[in-house]
Design a protein around this motif. Structure first.
Motif, PDB file in Angstrom:
ATOM      1  N   UNK A  29       0.818  -1.215   0.000  1.00  0.00           N
ATOM      2  CA  UNK A  29       0.000   0.000   0.000  1.00  0.00           C
ATOM      3  C   UNK A  29       0.855   1.269   0.000  1.00  0.00           C
ATOM      4  N   UNK A  30       2.164   1.124   0.071  1.00  0.00           N
ATOM      5  CA  UNK A  30       3.044   2.309   0.137  1.00  0.00           C
ATOM      6  C   UNK A  30       3.728   2.607  -1.198  1.00  0.00           C
ATOM      7  N   UNK A  31       3.375   1.839  -2.226  1.00  0.00           N
ATOM      8  CA  UNK A  31       4.025   2.002  -3.531  1.00  0.00           C
ATOM      9  C   UNK A  31       3.530   3.280  -4.218  1.00  0.00           C
ATOM     10  N   UNK A  32       4.479   4.104  -4.687  1.00  0.00           N
ATOM     11  CA  UNK A  32       4.129   5.311  -5.459  1.00  0.00           C
ATOM     12  C   UNK A  32       4.927   5.277  -6.750  1.00  0.00           C
ATOM     13  N   UNK A  33       4.354   4.673  -7.788  1.00  0.00           N
ATOM     14  CA  UNK A  33       5.116   4.528  -9.030  1.00  0.00           C
ATOM     15  C   UNK A  33       5.501   5.887  -9.604  1.00  0.00           C
ATOM     16  N   UNK A  34       6.673   5.935 -10.196  1.00  0.00           N
ATOM     17  CA  UNK A  34       7.141   7.127 -10.900  1.00  0.00           C
ATOM     18  C   UNK A  34       7.145   8.377 -10.031  1.00  0.00           C
ATOM     19  N   UNK A  35       7.530   8.209  -8.787  1.00  0.00           N
ATOM     20  CA  UNK A  35       7.690   9.390  -7.934  1.00  0.00           C
ATOM     21  C   UNK A  35       9.173   9.648  -7.678  1.00  0.00           C
ATOM     22  N   UNK A  67      19.007   7.846 -10.252  1.00  0.00           N
ATOM     23  CA  UNK A  67      19.727   8.596  -9.204  1.00  0.00           C
ATOM     24  C   UNK A  67      19.010   8.681  -7.859  1.00  0.00           C
ATOM     25  N   UNK A  68      17.769   8.211  -7.746  1.00  0.00           N
ATOM     26  CA  UNK A  68      17.012   8.215  -6.476  1.00  0.00           C
ATOM     27  C   UNK A  68      16.437   9.591  -6.117  1.00  0.00           C
ATOM     28  N   UNK A  69      16.634  10.617  -6.966  1.00  0.00           N
ATOM     29  CA  UNK A  69      16.061  11.942  -6.688  1.00  0.00           C
ATOM     30  C   UNK A  69      14.534  11.907  -6.787  1.00  0.00           C
ATOM     31  N   UNK A  70      13.896  12.910  -6.161  1.00  0.00           N
ATOM     32  CA  UNK A  70      12.433  12.974  -6.238  1.00  0.00           C
ATOM     33  C   UNK A  70      12.006  13.629  -7.546  1.00  0.00           C
ATOM     34  N   UNK A  71      10.887  13.168  -8.102  1.00  0.00           N
ATOM     35  CA  UNK A  71      10.351  13.774  -9.323  1.00  0.00           C
ATOM     36  C   UNK A  71       9.315  14.819  -8.957  1.00  0.00           C
ATOM     37  N   UNK A  72       9.412  15.984  -9.601  1.00  0.00           N
ATOM     38  CA  UNK A  72       8.440  17.054  -9.357  1.00  0.00           C
ATOM     39  C   UNK A  72       7.852  17.489 -10.696  1.00  0.00           C
ATOM     40  N   UNK A  73       6.583  17.951 -10.680  1.00  0.00           N
ATOM     41  CA  UNK A  73       5.982  18.402 -11.939  1.00  0.00           C
ATOM     42  C   UNK A  73       6.726  19.616 -12.481  1.00  0.00           C
ATOM     43  N   UNK A  74       6.762  19.707 -13.794  1.00  0.00           N
ATOM     44  CA  UNK A  74       7.383  20.892 -14.417  1.00  0.00           C
ATOM     45  C   UNK A  74       6.569  21.246 -15.661  1.00  0.00           C
ATOM     46  N   UNK A  75       6.430  22.538 -15.932  1.00  0.00           N
ATOM     47  CA  UNK A  75       5.599  22.913 -17.086  1.00  0.00           C
ATOM     48  C   UNK A  75       6.394  22.723 -18.378  1.00  0.00           C
ATOM     49  N   UNK A 132      10.833  23.366 -20.312  1.00  0.00           N
ATOM     50  CA  UNK A 132      11.783  22.354 -20.801  1.00  0.00           C
ATOM     51  C   UNK A 132      11.647  22.116 -22.306  1.00  0.00           C
ATOM     52  N   UNK A 133      10.866  22.964 -22.950  1.00  0.00           N
ATOM     53  CA  UNK A 133      10.557  22.808 -24.382  1.00  0.00           C
ATOM     54  C   UNK A 133      11.806  22.505 -25.231  1.00  0.00           C
ATOM     55  N   UNK A 134      12.891  23.238 -24.951  1.00  0.00           N
ATOM     56  CA  UNK A 134      14.093  23.097 -25.784  1.00  0.00           C
ATOM     57  C   UNK A 134      14.792  21.749 -25.597  1.00  0.00           C
ATOM     58  N   UNK A 135      14.396  20.993 -24.554  1.00  0.00           N
ATOM     59  CA  UNK A 135      15.039  19.695 -24.319  1.00  0.00           C
ATOM     60  C   UNK A 135      14.225  18.540 -24.901  1.00  0.00           C
ATOM     61  N   UNK A 136      13.053  18.819 -25.466  1.00  0.00           N
ATOM     62  CA  UNK A 136      12.173  17.735 -25.938  1.00  0.00           C
ATOM     63  C   UNK A 136      12.371  17.468 -27.422  1.00  0.00           C
ATOM     64  N   UNK A 191      10.274  16.333 -13.594  1.00  0.00           N
ATOM     65  CA  UNK A 191      11.729  16.441 -13.691  1.00  0.00           C
ATOM     66  C   UNK A 191      12.354  15.977 -12.377  1.00  0.00           C
ATOM     67  N   UNK A 192      13.510  15.337 -12.470  1.00  0.00           N
ATOM     68  CA  UNK A 192      14.224  14.888 -11.265  1.00  0.00           C
ATOM     69  C   UNK A 192      14.888  16.093 -10.613  1.00  0.00           C
ATOM     70  N   UNK A 193      14.647  16.252  -9.324  1.00  0.00           N
ATOM     71  CA  UNK A 193      15.225  17.380  -8.584  1.00  0.00           C
ATOM     72  C   UNK A 193      16.748  17.330  -8.562  1.00  0.00           C
ATOM     73  N   UNK A 194      17.299  16.127  -8.670  1.00  0.00           N
ATOM     74  CA  UNK A 194      18.757  15.973  -8.537  1.00  0.00           C
ATOM     75  C   UNK A 194      19.463  16.071  -9.888  1.00  0.00           C
ATOM     76  N   UNK A 195      19.083  15.172 -10.827  1.00  0.00           N
ATOM     77  CA  UNK A 195      19.877  15.076 -12.068  1.00  0.00           C
ATOM     78  C   UNK A 195      19.191  15.752 -13.257  1.00  0.00           C
ATOM     79  N   UNK A 196      17.986  16.302 -13.048  1.00  0.00           N
ATOM     80  CA  UNK A 196      17.239  17.052 -14.067  1.00  0.00           C
ATOM     81  C   UNK A 196      16.769  16.178 -15.237  1.00  0.00           C
ATOM     82  N   UNK A 197      16.757  14.865 -15.075  1.00  0.00           N
ATOM     83  CA  UNK A 197      16.205  13.984 -16.114  1.00  0.00           C
ATOM     84  C   UNK A 197      14.705  14.248 -16.214  1.00  0.00           C
TER      85      UNK A 197
END
Ligand SMILES: [Zn+2]
Length: 256
Positions: free
Chosen positions: A180-186, A191-199, A203-207, A220-226
Motif C-alpha cells: 500500500x506504500x508504492x508510489x510509481x514514478x515518484x 539517481x534516487x532523486x524525487x520527481x516534481x511536476x514541471x511545465x 523544458x521545451x528546448x530539451x524535448x 523532472x528529477x530534482x537531482x539530475x534534471x532527467x
C-alpha cells in the motif's frame, strides 16, 4: 562450561554453519560469558534477520547473557514486519522506510526506486561505508552477504534469500508490507532523486519533436534534471508492479 539448548525456526536453520547438527533442536556448549547475540552470530546467523528470542519462555533482547541450561528459541523476521513499532530487539522504531542496497543486489535497488522507495545504492559504496550509512541514516540494509549483516551497528537489515531481482522485490515488499506504500514514478530510477511536476514551456528546448507534439505533462528529477513523461514505458512499469503485487499476494516461501 555453559550448555544451552537451541531451537532455530524456519529458514534460520539454512543459515546455521554446516558443521552444526541438522536437528531442529541441539545442545551447544561454550566456556565464556557471552550475550545471546554473540553466540547466535558465532553459529552463523546475523542478528538483523532475527525476529524474536525466547529464553525459557520469556522474550529477551540481544544483550541477554546466556546461563547454563537455558532453552533458547530463535525465530526469523516473518512478514509483515512493522518497523514503526518498537520491539524488545529493536527499541528504536523507524519513522520512515528507506533502504540501502548492497552491490550484490543492484537490480533490486532500481526496482525499489521504480516503486517510489528512497533507496541508496552504488557500486562505489564499500562494505564498511554501507554499514555506516545504514546506521547514520536509519536505512534498512538489504544484502546477500551474511558478514556485513553481522556488523554491530546494523539495526535494520535483511538477508535476501532469492537471487532473481523480481523475486527479491516480492520478498522485500511482502516482508515489510509495502504493497500500500508504492508510489510509481515518484522517484528517479538512475539517481534516487524525487520527481516534481514541471511545465512544458520550461523544458521545451530539451524535448524531441514527437514528444513535444504528443505529451503535455512532464516531471523532472530534482537531482539530475532527467525529464519524465507518460509514455509506453509507464504502462510497462504499471504492468510490472501489478505482477509484483499479485506475487506478493499469492506466493509463500517454501522452507527446505
Ligand atoms: Zn535523477
Amino acid at each position: 562450561m555453559t550448555t544451552v539448548t537451541f531451537i532455530f525456526h524456519d529458514y534460520l536453520r539454512q543459515l546455521l554453519k554446516k558443521e552444526l547438527p541438522a536437528a531442529s533442536a541441539f545442545l551447544h556448549h561454550f566456556d565464556r560469558r557471552a550475550s545471546i547475540k554473540d553466540v547466535i552470530e558465532s553459529l552463523g546467523i546475523p542478528h538483523p534477520v532475527i525476529g524474536s528470542l525466547i529464553v525459557n519462555g520469556q522474550e529477551v533482547g540481544f544483550n541477554y547473557i546466556l546461563l547454563d541450561n537455558d532453552a533458547v528459541e530463535v525465530t526469523p523476521l516473518t512478514p509483515p514486519v512493522n518497523l514503526f513499532i518498537p520491539t524488545i530487539l529493536r527499541p528504536e522504531a523507524l519513522g520512515k522506510i528507506t533502504f540501502i542496497v548492497d552491490v550484490n543486489a543492484g537490480r533490486l535497488a532500481l526496482f525499489l526506486r521504480m516503486l517510489g522507495f528512497d533507496t541508496m545504492y552504488g557500486n562505489d559504496i564499500r562494505n564498511g561505508r554501507l554499514a555506516e550509512i545504514a546506521q547514520s541514516q536509519n536505512r534498512i540494509l538489504l544484502t546477500r552477504d551474511t558478514t556485513i549483516l553481522k556488523r554491530k551497528i546494523i539495526m535494520h537489515g535483511y538477508l535476501l534469500r532469492e537471487q532473481n531481482p523480481n523475486r527479491q522485490l516480492v520478498e522485500v515488499v511482502r516482508l515489510y508490507d509495502l504493497s500500500s506504500k508504492i508510489k510509481p514514478l515518484s522517484r528517479c530510477i538512475p539517481c534516487n532523486g524525487l520527481l516534481v511536476p514541471i511545465s512544458k514551456e520550461v523544458i521545451m528546448d530539451r524535448l524531441k519533436p514527437l514528444t513535444k507534439k504528443y505529451y503535455h505533462t512532464f516531471h523532472i528529477c530534482e537531482e539530475c534534471r532527467k525529464i519524465y513523461w507518460p509514455g509506453s514505458h509507464q504502462e510497462k512499469i504499471n504492468d510490472f508492479i501489478d505482477d509484483i503485487l499479485e506475487s506478493v499476494r499469492q506466493d509463500h516461501f517454501v522452507d527446505g
